[in-house]
Scaffold this motif. Structure first.
Motif, PDB file in Angstrom:
ATOM      1  N   ALA A 187      57.211  64.169   9.632  1.00 39.40           N
ATOM      2  CA  ALA A 187      58.447  64.340  10.162  1.00 39.40           C
ATOM      3  C   ALA A 187      58.466  65.378  11.581  1.00 39.40           C
ATOM      4  CB  ALA A 187      59.500  65.004   9.147  1.00 39.40           C
ATOM      5  N   ALA A 188      57.733  66.426  11.173  1.00 40.01           N
ATOM      6  CA  ALA A 188      57.239  67.381  12.381  1.00 40.01           C
ATOM      7  C   ALA A 188      56.798  66.587  13.563  1.00 40.01           C
ATOM      8  CB  ALA A 188      56.445  68.567  11.987  1.00 40.01           C
ATOM      9  N   ILE A 189      56.014  65.727  13.335  1.00 42.87           N
ATOM     10  CA  ILE A 189      55.435  65.033  14.592  1.00 42.87           C
ATOM     11  C   ILE A 189      56.498  64.311  15.173  1.00 42.87           C
ATOM     12  CG2 ILE A 189      53.844  63.053  15.030  1.00 42.87           C
ATOM     13  CD1 ILE A 189      51.807  64.129  13.217  1.00 42.87           C
ATOM     14  N   GLY A 190      57.462  63.437  14.281  1.00 44.18           N
ATOM     15  CA  GLY A 190      58.571  63.123  15.044  1.00 44.18           C
ATOM     16  C   GLY A 190      59.371  63.697  15.833  1.00 44.18           C
ATOM     17  N   CYS A 191      59.590  64.987  15.167  1.00 49.35           N
ATOM     18  CA  CYS A 191      60.532  65.885  16.078  1.00 49.35           C
ATOM     19  C   CYS A 191      59.839  66.281  17.326  1.00 49.35           C
ATOM     20  CB  CYS A 191      60.577  67.372  15.083  1.00 49.35           C
ATOM     21  SG  CYS A 191      61.672  67.078  13.509  1.00 49.35           S
ATOM     22  N   ALA A 192      58.754  66.463  17.360  1.00 54.69           N
ATOM     23  CA  ALA A 192      57.907  66.749  18.566  1.00 54.69           C
ATOM     24  C   ALA A 192      58.185  65.703  19.630  1.00 54.69           C
ATOM     25  CB  ALA A 192      56.527  67.265  18.486  1.00 54.69           C
ATOM     26  N   LEU A 193      58.038  64.413  19.207  1.00 52.35           N
ATOM     27  CA  LEU A 193      58.244  63.211  20.056  1.00 52.35           C
ATOM     28  C   LEU A 193      59.715  62.788  20.253  1.00 52.35           C
ATOM     29  CD1 LEU A 193      55.016  61.156  18.636  1.00 52.35           C
ATOM     30  CD2 LEU A 193      55.112  62.610  20.570  1.00 52.35           C
ATOM     31  N   SER A 194      60.618  63.542  19.849  1.00 46.31           N
ATOM     32  CA  SER A 194      61.740  63.141  20.019  1.00 46.31           C
ATOM     33  C   SER A 194      62.498  63.082  21.474  1.00 46.31           C
ATOM     34  CB  SER A 194      62.735  63.832  19.005  1.00 46.31           C
ATOM     35  OG  SER A 194      62.698  63.781  17.738  1.00 46.31           O
ATOM     36  N   PRO A 195      63.238  61.851  21.767  1.00 44.19           N
ATOM     37  CA  PRO A 195      63.588  61.729  23.122  1.00 44.19           C
ATOM     38  C   PRO A 195      65.012  62.336  23.247  1.00 44.19           C
ATOM     39  CG  PRO A 195      63.649  59.964  22.283  1.00 44.19           C
ATOM     40  CD  PRO A 195      63.222  60.629  21.234  1.00 44.19           C
ATOM     41  N   ILE A 221      67.554  65.129  15.229  1.00 45.18           N
ATOM     42  CA  ILE A 221      68.448  65.544  14.064  1.00 45.18           C
ATOM     43  C   ILE A 221      67.902  64.365  13.030  1.00 45.18           C
ATOM     44  CG2 ILE A 221      70.748  65.114  12.909  1.00 45.18           C
ATOM     45  CD1 ILE A 221      71.816  66.175  15.723  1.00 45.18           C
ATOM     46  N   GLY A 222      67.763  63.088  13.401  1.00 48.81           N
ATOM     47  CA  GLY A 222      67.215  61.988  12.291  1.00 48.81           C
ATOM     48  C   GLY A 222      65.830  62.525  11.608  1.00 48.81           C
ATOM     49  N   PHE A 223      65.009  63.094  12.261  1.00 46.87           N
ATOM     50  CA  PHE A 223      63.647  63.458  11.838  1.00 46.87           C
ATOM     51  C   PHE A 223      63.784  64.729  11.093  1.00 46.87           C
ATOM     52  CE2 PHE A 223      61.585  60.791  15.198  1.00 46.87           C
ATOM     53  CZ  PHE A 223      60.879  60.029  14.311  1.00 46.87           C
ATOM     54  N   ARG A 224      64.457  65.772  11.387  1.00 44.83           N
ATOM     55  CA  ARG A 224      65.079  66.665  10.756  1.00 44.83           C
ATOM     56  C   ARG A 224      65.325  66.532   9.088  1.00 44.83           C
ATOM     57  NH1 ARG A 224      63.503  72.027  10.171  1.00 44.83           N
ATOM     58  NH2 ARG A 224      65.439  72.798  10.165  1.00 44.83           N
ATOM     59  N   ALA A 225      66.224  65.345   9.179  1.00 42.80           N
ATOM     60  CA  ALA A 225      66.630  64.561   7.866  1.00 42.80           C
ATOM     61  C   ALA A 225      65.434  64.526   6.945  1.00 42.80           C
ATOM     62  CB  ALA A 225      67.577  63.361   8.054  1.00 42.80           C
ATOM     63  N   VAL A 226      64.543  63.484   7.829  1.00 51.33           N
ATOM     64  CA  VAL A 226      63.224  63.310   7.049  1.00 51.33           C
ATOM     65  C   VAL A 226      62.603  64.362   6.472  1.00 51.33           C
ATOM     66  CG1 VAL A 226      61.196  61.848   7.215  1.00 51.33           C
ATOM     67  CG2 VAL A 226      63.209  60.890   8.411  1.00 51.33           C
ATOM     68  N   TRP A 227      62.598  65.593   7.366  1.00 53.93           N
ATOM     69  CA  TRP A 227      61.811  66.672   7.177  1.00 53.93           C
ATOM     70  C   TRP A 227      62.415  67.355   5.590  1.00 53.93           C
ATOM     71  CZ3 TRP A 227      59.937  70.350  11.458  1.00 53.93           C
ATOM     72  CH2 TRP A 227      59.365  71.351  10.813  1.00 53.93           C
TER      73      TRP A 227
END
Length: 420
Positions: free
Chosen positions: A105-113, A119-125
């Motif tokens: 999820a942290a990697i997804g946050c870093a790549l978020s456009p 916000i979505g990747f923070r939910a996965v986090w």
């Protein structure tokens, strides 16, 4: 099996059979504590970069507060089911799965456009956070021989250090770019996974499988319900502090990180050194009431001093001390105020209280339109309501005071300043 695994409560050891001192713990305890510290760093690192994220992704303060809300809502919801999962695949597997989900999820946050993707990747986090944190405390209790007072101190020390280091790391890396803190956190979580795989051998299988409905049925225990409602109201104020303070300070990312580091240091000192000593000398309910009232008063002072940065910084550090004490006392009270198995009590209590933070963060931040001090005033009201309910429910959680009196003689030496 330990008392935790069998679903029974541990007996208080006699003085002659007292367990190891606080720092004389198995490697598994240290590995879990390290992983917990990293998990709490993940909470704190977001604060200093909120203004930077808002500028880079063209988001409003309320939208960035949803980075806490999405995270906490999923965390709270998932925690009700983690005890069911851990009794089927073991606490070790759940902890490792949780850390792996957070790293991804942290990697997804870093790549978020966009702010929506972030916000979505923070939910996965939040899902990974629920899997890890809801089993971490129970695992530390089990690995340390069932001594809840030591486990809670280790857990709260990890929380304090994580919330102290996380904002500073977030602020420093935030100077590189808003995504850099997420890349750094993903790396630390990978180290945490390696530590658990290497040092934690006990799979943590329970003697009996927990039902999916167990955490919900746990609220039939009025003592657990009472302390959970108090924690809900307190957490609403706590996360107003975390989500709104970066904007109220009006500092660059590093400056915010340094202030929040002071907040985290105060939290760690109070949770590890101050709270345990006070609860050995006075009633758990009484000490908790003192700190909740102080928490409310400090928020009032923060509301009045929001236009003065030096005074606000002092208030933020004081809030860290109060939060550290309240966290430790509330967690131990929740574990001891009920005869339910700790895994079930932890899932129910943790899920309920995190919903308070999920609601408090966006609501408190949105109130800033009424004035710079309005979010802190709202947090003060929430904390005051929690203190009032604690006073009203004090008889329902009397078991925690009874347990504290039984264990006082057996823990006095273990909790000396030299051991801590």
């Amino acid at each position: 099996m330990t008392a935790l695994d069998t679903g029974t409560r541990p007996t208080v050891p006699a003085a002659s059979t007292r367990g190891p001192r606080l720092l004389s713990q198995p490697p598994a305890v240290w590995a879990i504590a390290f992983a917990a510290m990293v998990a709490f760093m993940g909470i704190g690192l977001v604060g200093p970069i909120l203004p930077t994220v808002a500028a880079a992704l063209q988001a409003t303060p309320v939208q960035t507060s949803l980075l806490f809300t999405s995270y906490l809502t999923v965390t709270a919801s998932a925690m009700f089911f983690t005890s069911w999962l851990s009794t089927r695949i073991g606490t070790r597997a759940v902890m490792i799965l949780g850390l792996a989900v957070i790293a991804l999820a942290a990697i997804g946050c870093a790549l978020s456009p966009s702010i929506g993707a972030l916000i979505g990747f923070r939910a996965v986090w939040g899902l990974g956070n629920a899997l890890f944190l809801s089993t971490a405390l129970a695992s530390i209790v089990s690995a340390s021989g069932g001594r809840s007072e030591h486990a809670v101190i280790f857990y709260e020390a990890a929380l304090g250090i994580g919330l102290a280091v996380g904002p500073l790391l977030g602020g420093l890396l935030g100077e590189i770019g808003w995504s850099a803190p997420f890349w750094g956190t993903a790396s630390l979580f990978a180290v945490g996974v390696a530590a658990l795989l290497t040092l934690v051998r006990d799979p943590g299988h329970a003697a009996e499988r927990s039902r999916v409905s167990a955490p919900f049925r746990a609220f039939a225990d009025r003592g657990l319900l009472a302390i959970s409602v108090v924690a809900f109201l307190y957490n609403a104020g706590f996360f107003v502090t975390l989500s709104y303070t970066p904007y109220a300070l009006e500092l660059p990312a590093v400056g915010i990180g340094l202030v929040m580091m002071g907040f985290g240091v105060g939290l760690a000192i109070a949770g590890v050194l101050i709270a345990p000593r006070l609860t050995r000398r006075f009633s758990v309910v009484t000490v908790l009431l003192w700190f909740l009232v102080a928490f409310a008063v400090t928020h009032v002072l923060a509301a009045l001093s929001a236009g003065s940065r030096p005074l606000l910084v002092v208030c933020v550090v004081l809030l860290g001390i109060e939060i550290g004490a309240v966290n430790t006392i509330l967690t131990e009270a929740a574990m001891e105020a009920t005869a339910l198995p700790r895994a079930v009590a932890s899932s129910a209590y943790s899920g309920f209280r995190f919903f308070g933070g999920a609601i408090g963060a966006p609501v408190g931040t949105a109130l800033a339109v009424l004035g710079v001090g309005a979010p802190y005033a709202a947090a003060a009201l929430s904390a005051a309501a929690g203190a009032a309910l604690l006073f009203a429910f004090r008889r329902l959680i009397g078991r925690a005071d009874h347990t504290a009196r039984l264990t006082e003689r057996t823990t006095a030496e273990d909790l000396t300043l030299g051991d801590a």
